[in-house]
Design a protein around this motif. Sequence first.
Motif, short mmCIF file in Angstrom:
data_model
loop_
_atom_site.label_atom_id
_atom_site.label_comp_id
_atom_site.label_asym_id
_atom_site.label_seq_id
_atom_site.Cartn_x
_atom_site.Cartn_y
_atom_site.Cartn_z
N ARG A 234 66.38 -43.50 20.16
CA ARG A 234 65.76 -43.86 18.85
C ARG A 234 66.47 -43.16 17.67
NH1 ARG A 234 60.70 -45.84 16.90
NH2 ARG A 234 59.98 -45.90 19.03
N ARG A 235 66.90 -43.63 16.55
CA ARG A 235 67.66 -42.66 15.59
C ARG A 235 66.82 -42.42 14.61
NH1 ARG A 235 69.63 -46.54 11.16
NH2 ARG A 235 68.80 -48.62 11.65
N GLY A 236 66.92 -41.77 13.53
CA GLY A 236 66.22 -41.07 12.63
C GLY A 236 65.55 -39.70 12.77
N TYR A 237 64.97 -39.11 11.86
CA TYR A 237 64.34 -37.87 12.29
C TYR A 237 63.06 -38.10 12.91
CZ TYR A 237 63.12 -33.06 11.32
OH TYR A 237 62.67 -31.81 11.38
N ALA A 238 61.82 -38.92 12.44
CA ALA A 238 60.61 -39.22 12.81
C ALA A 238 60.22 -40.59 12.76
CB ALA A 238 59.69 -38.33 12.41
N HIS B 224 64.75 -39.90 2.82
CA HIS B 224 64.30 -41.32 2.62
C HIS B 224 63.37 -41.77 3.81
CE1 HIS B 224 66.74 -41.43 -1.12
NE2 HIS B 224 65.88 -42.38 -1.61
N LEU B 225 62.63 -42.75 3.46
CA LEU B 225 61.90 -43.32 4.64
C LEU B 225 62.47 -44.79 4.93
CD1 LEU B 225 58.13 -42.58 3.49
CD2 LEU B 225 59.24 -41.63 5.53
N HIS B 226 62.90 -45.07 5.95
CA HIS B 226 63.48 -46.33 6.14
C HIS B 226 63.25 -47.31 7.03
CE1 HIS B 226 67.88 -44.65 4.90
NE2 HIS B 226 67.11 -43.56 4.74
N CYS B 227 63.26 -48.72 6.67
CA CYS B 227 62.82 -49.72 7.65
C CYS B 227 64.22 -50.11 8.54
CB CYS B 227 62.50 -50.95 6.97
SG CYS B 227 62.07 -52.39 7.90
N HIS B 228 64.08 -50.21 9.72
CA HIS B 228 65.18 -50.21 10.41
C HIS B 228 65.52 -51.88 10.84
CE1 HIS B 228 65.46 -45.91 12.55
NE2 HIS B 228 65.89 -45.98 11.23
N CYS C 263 64.90 -54.41 8.06
CA CYS C 263 65.52 -55.08 6.66
C CYS C 263 66.19 -54.25 6.02
CB CYS C 263 64.66 -55.63 5.82
SG CYS C 263 63.34 -54.44 5.31
N GLY C 264 66.16 -52.76 6.11
CA GLY C 264 67.14 -51.82 5.29
C GLY C 264 66.34 -51.27 4.08
N TYR C 265 65.06 -51.68 3.90
CA TYR C 265 64.40 -51.22 2.97
C TYR C 265 64.22 -49.89 2.98
CZ TYR C 265 60.04 -49.87 0.11
OH TYR C 265 59.31 -49.47 -0.71
N LYS C 266 64.20 -49.11 1.91
CA LYS C 266 64.06 -47.48 2.03
C LYS C 266 63.26 -47.20 0.78
CE LYS C 266 68.65 -46.42 0.31
NZ LYS C 266 69.95 -45.63 0.69
N GLU C 267 62.57 -46.13 0.85
CA GLU C 267 61.73 -45.38 -0.24
C GLU C 267 61.74 -43.88 -0.26
OE1 GLU C 267 57.21 -45.71 0.84
OE2 GLU C 267 58.06 -47.44 0.23
N ASP C 268 61.30 -43.08 -1.37
CA ASP C 268 61.54 -41.86 -1.37
C ASP C 268 60.38 -41.14 -0.10
OD1 ASP C 268 63.40 -41.74 -3.05
OD2 ASP C 268 62.07 -41.53 -4.85
N ASN C 269 60.78 -39.96 0.27
CA ASN C 269 59.73 -39.49 1.34
C ASN C 269 58.57 -39.24 0.47
OD1 ASN C 269 58.65 -38.37 3.56
ND2 ASN C 269 59.50 -36.37 3.15
N ILE C 270 57.25 -39.06 0.97
CA ILE C 270 56.21 -38.77 0.49
C ILE C 270 55.63 -37.29 0.87
CG2 ILE C 270 55.37 -41.00 -0.18
CD1 ILE C 270 53.46 -40.95 2.09
N ASN C 271 54.90 -36.43 -0.03
CA ASN C 271 54.34 -35.12 0.19
C ASN C 271 52.85 -35.38 0.13
OD1 ASN C 271 56.90 -33.81 0.90
ND2 ASN C 271 57.21 -33.97 -1.57
#
Length: 828
Positions: free
Chosen positions: A525-529, A558-562, A564-572
Amino acid sequence: MLEFAENQSTDRVTLFVNVILPLAISRLYTYRVPFELNNVVAVGKRVVVQFGKSKLYTAVIDEITTIAPEKYEAKYLMEVLDDRPVVTSQQLDFWKWLADYYLCNTGEVMAAALPAALKLASETRIMLNPDGNFDRSLLHDKEYLIVDALDIQPILSVSDIVKLLGQKIVMPVLKSMFDKNIIHISEEVSERYKPRKRSYIKLNPLYNEADMRRELFVELERRAPKQADALLAYLKLSRNQSLVSKNDLMEESGVSAAVLKALSEKEVFIIEERNVSRLYYDEFEMGANFELSPAQSNALDEIRDHFIQKDVVLLHGVTSSGKTELYIRLVEEALHNGKQVLYLLPEIALTTHVIERLRKYFGNDIGVYHSRFSDNERVEVWQKVLNHEYKVVLGARSSVFLPFDDLGLVIVDEEHETSYKQFDPAPRYNARDAAIYLAGKYQAKVILGSATPSFESYFNARTGKYGLTELTERFGGVSLPEIEVVSIAEEIKRKVIQSHFTSVLMTDIQTALSNKEQVILFQNRRGYAPVLICRVCAFTPKCINCDVSLTYHKSSSHLHCHYCGYKEDNINVCPACGSTHLEYKGFGTEKIEDDLQVLIPDSRIARMDLDTTRARNAYQNLLNDLEEKRIDILVGTQMVAKGLDFADVTVIGIINADSLLKYPDYRANERSYQMLAQVSGRAGRRGKQGKVVIQTYNPQHRVIDQVIRNDYKDLYLTEIDERKNFKYPPFYRIINLDIKHKDADKLYQQAEYLAIELRKHFGDRVIGPEYPLVGRIRNFYIKSIMLKFEKDGVSIVKVKSVIRDIIVQFQTTPLSKGCIVQPDVDPY
C-alpha cells in the motif's frame, strides 16, 4: 485484397476502401478512392478521412473493393499517408480476433495498437518548432498564414487550420512544414519524424599512415597544443571503438567544440552527423560465455522435446533458478533459424533491468517497446520491426501489437502477473493469452515462465495441453531463503514491537546493515496513511468523485484518491464536528520510510512505489542506486517483488501479510502465495542464503505455511477443488459486464433490465447485478453482472455473439440513455 491483371489499368476504375477508424464503432466504414490515388491505395496503409460532419481521422485500409456501400453515399478519402503499408495483414487479422474475443470493436484495438505518432485526428495539435530556423520570406502563402496564426495563438488544431485555409485537405501543407522543421506536430502524421542526431569524428584517410600521423602530431603540438590533445585522445579512443562520438572525444581530451571545429576546417577530422536510435547509445560487445548447470541443461533439452509435440511449454522454476539463461539459449536458436522473437515482461519498469542482461548477448539486434517511450521512440521501434532491423523485441504487454513478419518464439516471463491484463480502456486483453494466439498465427513456439504459475497455465500443463518443465533448484546451488513468521499480536502483547517493525525484523535489519548488506521491505500500500479519522465523530475525508476514503501523502501534504487522482489539502480540524482530535489509521510505504528514518537514522533509505517512479528514468535510477550500494534499505510496493536480482540483498521484510490474505476474491490465496513467494525470492541470490521475515496476525494461515515449505503444488491441489465446486476458472470462463451511470436510480433499473435479458438466454449462469467493492468511481455508479460458462459443451463464440446482440438491443432502448456497458472477458 482486390487484385487486377498486370495489363489492366486501374486508373479509371471506381475503387472503394473499407477502413478501420480508431473509434468505438462496430463496423468498418467505406470511402471512395479518387482516381488519381487508385494505384497508391493498399491494405495496411494509412489514409486521412473525414468522419462525421468535420472531424478528420487517420484510418487503416482493411479491404479494397469495387462495391459501393448500400446505406450511405461514400465520401472520398482525402490522402494516402504511406509509401508502403505500416500494418501487416497478420496484424489486421490479429486485431479482428482481439475485438471478437474481448467483446470490443476493431477501432478500439487499432487505437491501442498504433503509436500515437501514427495516428491523426482533428484535435491533433500544431505548434511552431522552438528550435526551427527558417526564412519567412521563403514561405508559401499557406505556410505563411499558418505561421502567422501560430504567432498569435501558439497552439492550433488541425481543424483550426482547415478553417484558416478554407480547405479540407491541409495535411500535405502540414507535412511539408514539418519536414522543413517549421512546425511541431504532437502526433506526427508520417513516419518521417525528426530523427535524433549525433556527431561522430573520423580521421581523414590522408593520415592513415603512421608516419603521416606522427608528422601531423608534431606540427600540432608546436602550433596548437589543444588540437594535439584532441588528436591524441582520438587515437586512444579509436583503438577500442569503431566510431568516436564528438561528446566522448571532448570529454576524453578536455577540449572545446571550437578546437574540433578548427581540426575539421584543417581537414584533419571529418565530422559526420548520424541518425542514432533514441533507445541506446552504447556499443555492447556480444557474447554468450555462460555455462548452463546440469539442471538447466536438462530443462533445456526437455523444453526442446516438448516443442516437438506442443506449441506452448510452461517453465516452472523456483526463484533464481536461472530461467533467463534458458530464455537466452532459446532466443539464440530462434535467431539461428532466421526467426523473430518477442520477449514479454509484465512491467515497464522491469524492461530496463532485464535489457542490460540480454543486450550483452544480442547487441543491437534487440529492441525495447513500451508506453513510457515517447511517440517518436515508439514509431522508431515499430519501423525497425517492420524493416526486420530488430530481430528480438523486449517489452510490456503492448508489444504484441508490433508488425512482426516471421515470429518464431514468444517468451512470456512471469506469466502469472496481473500486469499482463489491460483493464481500461478497451480492448481489455490479456497479453499472455493474446501472445499465445499471435504465436499460433506464425506457427511460433511459446515459453511461459514463472516460479508461481497462474492456475490456468498450470492446469493446462498438468492436463497435457501445454508441455511442463520444472526447475526445482536455485542456480549455483544457492539455498532458498530461510523464512521466519512473526506474530504481530504476540509482539504487541510483549511490548517489543517498534512502530510497525517486530523485534525479529529490526534485529535482522541491523545485522544485515552491520554486514554491509541490503534490505528490502514490502508493504502493498502506498501513501502515508490510508485513513484519516476523527476520534470524536468518526468523520473520514472521502473522494468527491469515488466511494473511497482519501489517503494521506506526507510528501505532498495532501489527501489523495488512488482511483481518480483527486486531491485536497490535509485537514487539522474536523469539518463535521470541529474537533482537533484527528488521527491516522493504517500505514503505507511512505509511513514505513518515515519511521525507519527515525529508528535507523544512519541508514540510506529509498522508496519504490508509483509515487516515486512516475518520472521516466526514476525506476532505473533506483535500481542503479541499489546495485551500486547507495541504498541500504529499499521500501516498496509490489514493484519490489518482480524480477529484481541483487547480490547483496539478504533480508526481506513483509510488513503485513494479512493485507494480502484477507482480500475478498476467489484468487486471494493464489495471489497471496504468488506475491509472498516472489518477494521472498529477492533474498539470498548469488551465493548468499537470505532471510525472509513475514509479519502477520495469523501465523498459522495455510498459505503462509505453503510459502515456508515452497510447496506450490500443495497450494494448487487444495485450491483447485474449490475452483471446480464453485464454478471458477480454469473449469469455467467468466465474462463480467460493468454497467455505469451517473444516476444511481437509473443504474439500478438498467442493470436489472440487462440481467433479465441475459437470464432469458443463460439462466442461472448470470450472477448479479451487484455493487463491486468500490461502487462509484469518477462520478459513475457501477453495478456488475458476472456470467460463468463451463468450458466443455458450450460454444463461447456463440455465447459472445448473443451477449453482443443483447448489449446492442439494450443500447437501442430509451432506458439506456447515459449508460455505459463495459464487457470484460477473463476479467482476472
